[in-house]
Structure formats: structure tokens, C-alpha cells
Design an enzyme around this catalytic site. Structure first.
Site, PDB file in Angstrom:
ATOM      1  N   ASP A 162       3.264   2.898  -1.079  1.00  0.00           N
ATOM      2  CA  ASP A 162       4.182   3.617  -1.957  1.00  0.00           C
ATOM      3  C   ASP A 162       5.380   2.833  -2.483  1.00  0.00           C
ATOM      4  O   ASP A 162       5.630   2.834  -3.661  1.00  0.00           O
ATOM      5  CB  ASP A 162       4.698   4.864  -1.237  1.00  0.00           C
ATOM      6  CG  ASP A 162       3.572   5.806  -0.858  1.00  0.00           C
ATOM      7  OD1 ASP A 162       2.401   5.418  -0.925  1.00  0.00           O
ATOM      8  OD2 ASP A 162       3.872   6.950  -0.481  1.00  0.00           O
ATOM      9  N   GLU A 388       2.915   5.969  12.637  1.00  0.00           N
ATOM     10  CA  GLU A 388       2.422   5.782  11.263  1.00  0.00           C
ATOM     11  C   GLU A 388       2.361   4.294  10.912  1.00  0.00           C
ATOM     12  O   GLU A 388       1.408   3.814  10.319  1.00  0.00           O
ATOM     13  CB  GLU A 388       3.363   6.514  10.298  1.00  0.00           C
ATOM     14  CG  GLU A 388       2.945   6.460   8.837  1.00  0.00           C
ATOM     15  CD  GLU A 388       3.875   7.255   7.929  1.00  0.00           C
ATOM     16  OE1 GLU A 388       4.862   7.854   8.430  1.00  0.00           O
ATOM     17  OE2 GLU A 388       3.623   7.290   6.710  1.00  0.00           O
TER      18      GLU A 388
HETATM   19  C1  GLC Z   1       2.345   7.594   2.623  1.00  0.00           C
HETATM   20  C2  GLC Z   1       1.537   6.296   2.541  1.00  0.00           C
HETATM   21  C3  GLC Z   1       0.153   6.608   1.997  1.00  0.00           C
HETATM   22  C4  GLC Z   1      -0.491   7.667   2.878  1.00  0.00           C
HETATM   23  C5  GLC Z   1       0.403   8.895   3.055  1.00  0.00           C
HETATM   24  C6  GLC Z   1      -0.120   9.834   4.139  1.00  0.00           C
HETATM   25  O1  GLC Z   1       2.530   8.182   1.397  1.00  0.00           O
HETATM   26  O2  GLC Z   1       2.183   5.350   1.759  1.00  0.00           O
HETATM   27  O3  GLC Z   1      -0.636   5.462   1.957  1.00  0.00           O
HETATM   28  O4  GLC Z   1      -1.721   8.046   2.367  1.00  0.00           O
HETATM   29  O5  GLC Z   1       1.684   8.485   3.473  1.00  0.00           O
HETATM   30  O6  GLC Z   1      -0.259   9.150   5.342  1.00  0.00           O
END
Ligand code: GLC
Length: 423
Positions: A162, A388
Site C-alpha cells: 500500500d 501482520e
Molecule cells: C494491507 C496490505 C494488503 C493486504 C491488506 C489485508 O492493506 O497492504 O496487502 O491485503 O492489508 O491484510
């Protein structure tokens, strides 16, 4: 003693997937991400496949239930109403699919994972063949309309990475003047220092509004958006996925001519992303032609996609990353001034990126480097839990906890086989 302490990591990982199961689909983590996310679900399926095959297939099938008539598989499927999440379905206003969803996609890892699981149930794999083929075709048409062989993203969220520094400069062209007041939810759940800044968030919302204003028509978006950035991550992931789709086409007795043409186009296109100074495949702003000046963790994914022409230079860059941190692979070049070890995609390590990078290395005979990445991933999880993402210097657990894809990678990569003990 606490039960948690006595549980094996395998058991904890399975419990996380079960706890994040919302009935046929898995949320990435409770709270922060309360819906079905595209590539998260695909990795979750790999984890489920180690202990509940039927559930693994369900995860993949429910993702494809949300496929749009034009072939796109959305990045978020809004299956339940979760007012706690922002921006939700009322902001996206993307009502072109069978289920409420966002209006953009995410890296297409699905064909690769479906091929890996195909032997478990060839019938279910074959039923997903046409949806996969349509999705891949959509990527080429919608995100490479000029057929140059690199896939662009229309929103930083589409890359799955992101708030990478790569999106900063192309993002300067985004007009944020129409973004009114809004309340973020992510910063009430996770430390501000680990999340994108307000300036980035304004841009994210402006691009959502841009899509809404164009009725989420990919042709109009591609023609008119100021943000159309060729991404080495999504391009390599699609190329690998096309090769896996081709293998399945052969197994299922399908014609491969169109897939072969798409593969050839992506193979040739990769060269456009090569930055000789950075010794890496990098992103490219298609509006200005400018290449990003630095490498990121996705720079190594061409090896995963079978593009090995630049292998020696890529290994040099990878070793430069590895020499600057304790745990590989940081998401951004740790030798850059912009490296930010705990902030989202500006430095931390992600387990699923590591799995893909190590897979690419192993495929081209780089077993020692692949083993280091695997062992670092196991150490991070042993030390800091199923976070995460992780700090590449201090192993800090970052972002959400009890995370589905981290648990899934632990199981699917068999990380409990790695040595216990201190790092
Ligand atoms: C964030 C990450 C993305 C992922 C999402 C859910 O937005 O950057 O890659 O899919 O979280 O985990």
C-alpha cells in the site's frame, strides 16, 4: 502455566485460521480488516490445505464468487456489514459484481496456489480454470491496455504494497482537493507510526472517488487517471500465475495459445522495469516514463516468475538488503534514506513476500539464500508471534496480530521443521 505457552506453533497457526474464519471466507485479522481480502484469502487457502482441504477450496471458491462480469476479482469482498471499517462499500460504490466489493484488484497469486493444490482435488481446480483465465485476461486488458507487457496499478492498494515510497512521486499528480473530512479506523487500532500518513490517505480516498466518478470503467480509468504505475510485483506475480495456468491448461486438455501469447508479452515487458543503477526491477510511472531509483522486496519476484536474465545483479542487490538488516527480506531498500523499519511497506518484513521470494531463489538454484529467508521467517514468528509484519532489525511484531497469512505461511512452508532456539 498458560495454555498458549504450551501450544505448538502449528496448533496456534491452525487456531488463528479457524478464529478468522467467518464461514467460507477468512478475514486477515479481526478488527483491523473485517472483510475478505483477495490475496490474503489465497494464502489462507494454502494454510487450510495443510489440515482441512475442503475449507481450503471453499476459501478460493468464495473469492471467485465475487468476480465481476468483466473478469476482475476485487481486492475486498464486503460480505457482511462492518460499520467499523473505513472506507467501506458506501464509499467505494462499486456495484458491478455479484457481491458488494471494492473497485480494484490485487496481486493474482490464485493460479499459482490453485496449481499447488490441484492434485488434492483436480475437479475443483478445473472448475476455477475459466474464472482464473478471465481474471488474467482482465489484467492485460484493463491494466496494460497498450499491450506493452507490464501491468500497472490504478491505486496503491491494488499493488498489495500500500504505502511503498514508489507511489509517492507518481501520487503527487493526484488532486486531493475534493477529499472532505473523514475518520480513519486503522489508526485507532494500530500505532500511528506503523500506518500510512494522512497525506497518503488523502490520495487513497481521492483515487477511490476518481473510480466512482467514472463508474469503475477500467478503460476510462486507464485513459484518464493521473496514477497508472507499472508495478514489478503484480507483473511478476501475474507472469508466474500465467505459467501455472498454462500447466493446468495442459493437464485439463485446454488450448494454450492465448496464455502463451500473454506469457511472451510479460516476459518481454519485464525489461522495461529494469533499472541498471539500482540493479533491480523497479516500478515505472507510465505517465512520465520515470523509473523508481531504488529496489523493493518485489524487485526479486521476477525470479519467482522465471525471469532469470538478470539473476547475478539481483542477487547482489538482495545481498545488499541482507547485509543491512538482521531479518530478511525488508520490503524496502534498507540502505535508502527513506527506509522506515516499522512503517508498513517502507521497511518491514512480510511472511508471504518471503515465501514467494524464497520460492524464486530455490527455483533458480539459490538454495542457501532461500534457506536464510525461510529461517528468518521462522525466527521472526517464533520470537514475535503471528503478526501482520515484522521489524527487519528488531523483530518487532507490527500491525495486526493473529494474522491469517502469517499463520498460513507458517503451516504451508512447514516452518515448524526449522531449528528452535535464539536467533
Ligand atoms: C494491507 C496490505 C494488503 C493486504 C491488506 C489485508 O492493506 O497492504 O496487502 O491485503 O492489508 O491484510
Amino acid at each position: 502455566m498458560d495454555d498458549q505457552v504450551l501450544k505448538s506453533h502449528d496448533e496456534t497457526a491452525r487456531d488463528i485460521l479457524r478464529a478468522n474464519d467467518r464461514g467460507g471466507y477468512t478475514v486477515p485479522t479481526a478488527g483491523l480488516y473485517p472483510y475478505q481480502w483477495n490475496w490474503d484469502s489465497v494464502f489462507a487457502a494454502m494454510g487450510f490445505a495443510t489440515f482441512d482441504r475442503d475449507r481450503a477450496w471453499r476459501e478460493l471458491e468464495t473469492l471467485f464468487d465475487a468476480q465481476w462480469p468483466d473478469g476482475m476479482v476485487p481486492h475486498i469482498v464486503f460480505r457482511a456489514d462492518e460499520p467499523s471499517y473505513f472506507p467501506g462499500p458506501s464509499v467505494w460504490q462499486a456495484n458491478k459484481g455479484p457481491l458488494p466489493s471494492s473497485g480494484i484488484s490485487q496481486p493474482p497469486v490464485a493460479a499459482t496456489v490453485i496449481r499447488l493444490l490441484a492434485d488434492l482435488d483436480p475437479g475443483r481446480a478445473e472448475r476455477l480454470f475459466d474464472p482464473l483465465d478471465r481474471w488474467h485476461r482482465w489484467f492485460h486488458a484493463a491494466r496494460d491496455p497498450d499491450g506493452i507487457g507490464v501491468i500497472a496499478i490504478t491505486h496503491p492498494w491494488e499493488s498489495g504494497r500500500d504505502n511503498l515510497p514508489d507511489w509517492d512521486k507518481p501520487g503527487d499528480a493526484i488532486d486531493v482537493s475534493g477529499v472532505g473530512a473523514y475518520t480513519r479506523r486503522d489508526t485507532s487500532l494500530v500505532d500511528n507510526d506503523q500506518r500510512p500518513k494522512k497525506k497518503d490517505y488523502d490520495r487513497y480516498l481521492a483515487l477511490v472517488q476518481f473510480g466512482v466518478d467514472r463508474g469503475w470503467d477500467p478503460a476510462r480509468i486507464a485513459a484518464e487517471t493521473p496514477f497508472f504505475v507499472a508495478d514489478p510485483g503484480i507483473t511478476a506475480i501475474l507472469l508466474r500465475a500465467e505459467r501455472d495456468l498454462r500447466a493446468m491448461a495442459q493437464t485439463f486438455g485446454r488450448d494454450t495459445a492465448e496464455i502463451d501469447a500473454r506469457i511472451a508479452r510479460l516476459e518481454a515487458g519485464h525489461e522495461r522495469l529494469w533499472n541498471a543503477q539500482a540493479k533491480a526491477y523497479v516500478s515505472r510511472d507510465t505517465r512520465t516514463g520515470e523509473l523508481a531509483p531504488w529496489a523493493t522486496s518485489a524487485s526479486f519476484l521476477p525470479l519467482y516468475a522465471g525471469v532469470t536474465a538478470r539473476k547475478a545483479a539481483l542477487l547482489e542487490t538482495l545481498d545488499g538488503f541482507a547485509g543491512a538488516v538482521r531479518f530478511t527480506v525488508p520490503s524496502f531498500d534498507p540502505r535508502s534514506d527513506l527506509f522506515d523499519p516499522l512503517r508498513y511497506w517502507r521497511g518491514p518484513v512480510w511472511a508471504m513476500m518471503n515465501w514467494m521470494i524464497a520460492d524464486g531463489l530455490a527455483r533458480c538454484g539459490e538454495d542457501t539464500r532461500a534457506a536464510r529467508i525461510r529461517s528468518d521467517t521462522a525466527k521472526l514468528i517464533r520470537q514475535s508471534g503471528f503478526a501482520e509484519y515484522f521489524g527487519p532489525v528488531g523483530a518487532e511484531p507490527c500491525g495486526g496480530g493473529g494474522f491469517s497469512w502469517t499463520a498460513a505461511i507458517w503451516l504451508a512452508w512447514g516452518l515448524s521443521d526449522t531449528k528452535e532456539g535464539p536467533c
